[in-house]
Scaffold this active site. Structure first.
Site, PDB file in Angstrom:
ATOM      1  N   GLY A  69     -20.721   5.021   5.927  1.00 17.20           N
ATOM      2  CA  GLY A  69     -21.131   4.447   7.214  1.00 17.20           C
ATOM      3  C   GLY A  69     -22.479   3.757   7.226  1.00 17.20           C
ATOM      4  CB  SER A  70     -24.944   2.669   4.679  1.00 16.14           C
ATOM      5  OG  SER A  70     -24.273   1.746   3.870  1.00 16.14           O
ATOM      6  CG  ASN A  71     -22.308  -2.162   5.361  1.00 18.44           C
ATOM      7  OD1 ASN A  71     -23.093  -3.116   5.357  1.00 18.44           O
ATOM      8  ND2 ASN A  71     -21.798  -1.654   4.241  1.00 18.44           N
TER       9      ASN A  71
ATOM     10  NE  ARG B 234      -4.692   2.590   7.721  1.00 18.29           N
ATOM     11  CZ  ARG B 234      -3.458   2.573   7.231  1.00 18.29           C
ATOM     12  NH1 ARG B 234      -3.159   3.265   6.158  1.00 18.29           N
ATOM     13  NH2 ARG B 234      -2.513   1.856   7.805  1.00 18.29           N
TER      14      ARG B 234
ATOM     15  CG  ASN C 235     -13.735  -6.229   5.081  1.00 16.81           C
ATOM     16  OD1 ASN C 235     -14.183  -5.093   5.294  1.00 16.81           O
ATOM     17  ND2 ASN C 235     -13.249  -6.581   3.899  1.00 16.81           N
TER      18      ASN C 235
ATOM     19  CG  HIS D 111     -15.163  -7.409  -0.895  1.00 18.38           C
ATOM     20  ND1 HIS D 111     -14.318  -6.343  -1.068  1.00 18.38           N
ATOM     21  CD2 HIS D 111     -15.273  -8.003  -2.107  1.00 18.38           C
ATOM     22  CE1 HIS D 111     -13.932  -6.285  -2.331  1.00 18.38           C
ATOM     23  NE2 HIS D 111     -14.501  -7.283  -2.979  1.00 18.38           N
TER      24      HIS D 111
ATOM     25  N   GLY E 212      -4.377 -11.160   4.560  1.00 16.93           N
ATOM     26  CA  GLY E 212      -4.465 -10.896   3.118  1.00 16.93           C
ATOM     27  C   GLY E 212      -5.538  -9.869   2.794  1.00 16.93           C
TER      28      GLY E 212
ATOM     29  CG  ASP F 137     -11.202  -7.666   0.156  1.00 15.58           C
ATOM     30  OD1 ASP F 137     -11.447  -7.127   1.253  1.00 15.58           O
ATOM     31  OD2 ASP F 137     -11.059  -7.016  -0.901  1.00 15.58           O
TER      32      ASP F 137
HETATM   33  C1  GRF Z   1     -19.544  -1.210   1.171  1.00 12.02           C
HETATM   34  O1  GRF Z   1     -19.916  -1.449  -0.152  1.00 12.02           O
HETATM   35  C2  GRF Z   1     -18.650  -2.299   1.687  1.00 12.02           C
HETATM   36  O2  GRF Z   1     -18.958  -3.544   1.148  1.00 12.02           O
HETATM   37  C3  GRF Z   1     -17.292  -1.852   1.231  1.00 12.02           C
HETATM   38  O3  GRF Z   1     -17.294  -0.450   1.375  1.00 12.02           O
HETATM   39  C4  GRF Z   1     -18.646   0.016   1.292  1.00 12.02           C
HETATM   40  C5  GRF Z   1     -18.905   0.782   2.545  1.00 12.02           C
HETATM   41  O4  GRF Z   1     -20.169   1.389   2.532  1.00 12.02           O
HETATM   42  N1  GRF Z   1     -16.240  -2.505   1.981  1.00 12.02           N
HETATM   43  P1  GRF Z   1     -20.710   2.098   3.822  1.00 12.02           P
HETATM   44  O5  GRF Z   1     -19.680   3.141   4.232  1.00 12.02           O
HETATM   45  O6  GRF Z   1     -20.902   1.069   4.880  1.00 12.02           O
HETATM   46  O7  GRF Z   1     -22.010   2.741   3.416  1.00 12.02           O
END
Ligand code: GRF
Length: 214
Positions: A17-19, A95, A111, A113, A147, A149
């Site tokens: 969950g850091s993002n 998912r 998203n 990536h 699709g 990514d």
């Molecule tokens: C990140 O590297 C993101 O790019 C990928 O999954 C990871 C999630 O990290 N899709 P976090 O849970 O947000 O820390």
């Protein structure tokens, strides 16, 4: 932006969950005209869910269990409707969304990536980059289509690969950039006029602003 309603964002995650936290922090600093109204996970033990609870944000687990992918997505959609969600940010959500989910939020699902797409889609993108021997990788925020990514790119950040990089050292430097890229992408989409032409996002009126990041 003053006086404008804040966009209602759902974050879908399966892990750390850091993002999610970097998006939330940028919103709290007033840098993105949006707020996270619900966090949904397919994993009850996802650390990101616990962080949402600490922040007082509704945190909901919808396990896949024996449901079909379609049924699972319908249950998630129901929750998003209950919270009047307008934008969906996938942040480590493990998912693939069904076509009906994607159709429910046309061009309103993002998203992130950990590679410069279209290179290295799918799992273990950092390992793929190291194994391929590329000298530059990075991260991509993109609109989600049906699709893997594969939707139009919103923001990318490049990261140089060093000779002594391991998967984890590279992942850590890419993650730093992710925490800048995701708020920047959502900010741009919410504050600028844009259109998708072919695969390209065309920004009208130039670049409006940058969020400071962590
Ligand atoms: C990140 O590297 C993101 O790019 C990928 O999954 C990871 C999630 O990290 N899709 P976090 O849970 O947000 O820390």
């Amino acid at each position: 932006m003053v006086g404008e309603a804040l966009a209602r964002v759902a974050v879908l995650l399966s892990g750390r969950g850091s993002n999610f936290l970097s998006l939330h922090a940028a919103m709290e600093r007033g840098e993105i005209p949006a707020r996270v109204v619900v966090v949904v996970s397919n994993k009850s033990k996802a650390a990101g869910l616990a962080k949402a609870v600490e922040l007082g944000i509704p945190a909901i687990t919808i396990p896949r269990q024996r449901s079909t992918s379609q049924q699972h997505d319908q249950r998630v959609l129901e929750v998003l409707r209950q919270h009047s969600v307008e934008w969906v940010c996938l942040a480590g959500y493990m998912r693939l969304l069904s076509p009906s989910f994607v159709a429910a939020f046309p061009r309103r699902i993002l998203n992130i990536h950990p590679s410069l797409l279209p290179s290295f889609p799918g799992l273990e993108a950092q390992r793929q980059a190291l194994q391929h021997g590329v000298r530059v990788s990075g991260c991509t925020v993109h609109l989600v289509d049906e699709g893997l990514d594969s939707g139009p790119v919103v923001v990318q950040k490049a990261v140089a690969i060093e000779d002594d990089d391991t998967e984890s050292s590279l992942a850590a430097r890419i993650l730093d950039q992710e925490h800048r890229a995701y708020p920047e992408a959502l900010h741009r989409l919410l504050t600028q006029e844009w259109a998708v032409e072919g695969r390209r996002i065309q920004w009208r009126g130039g670049y409006v602003g940058r969020v400071s990041g962590p």
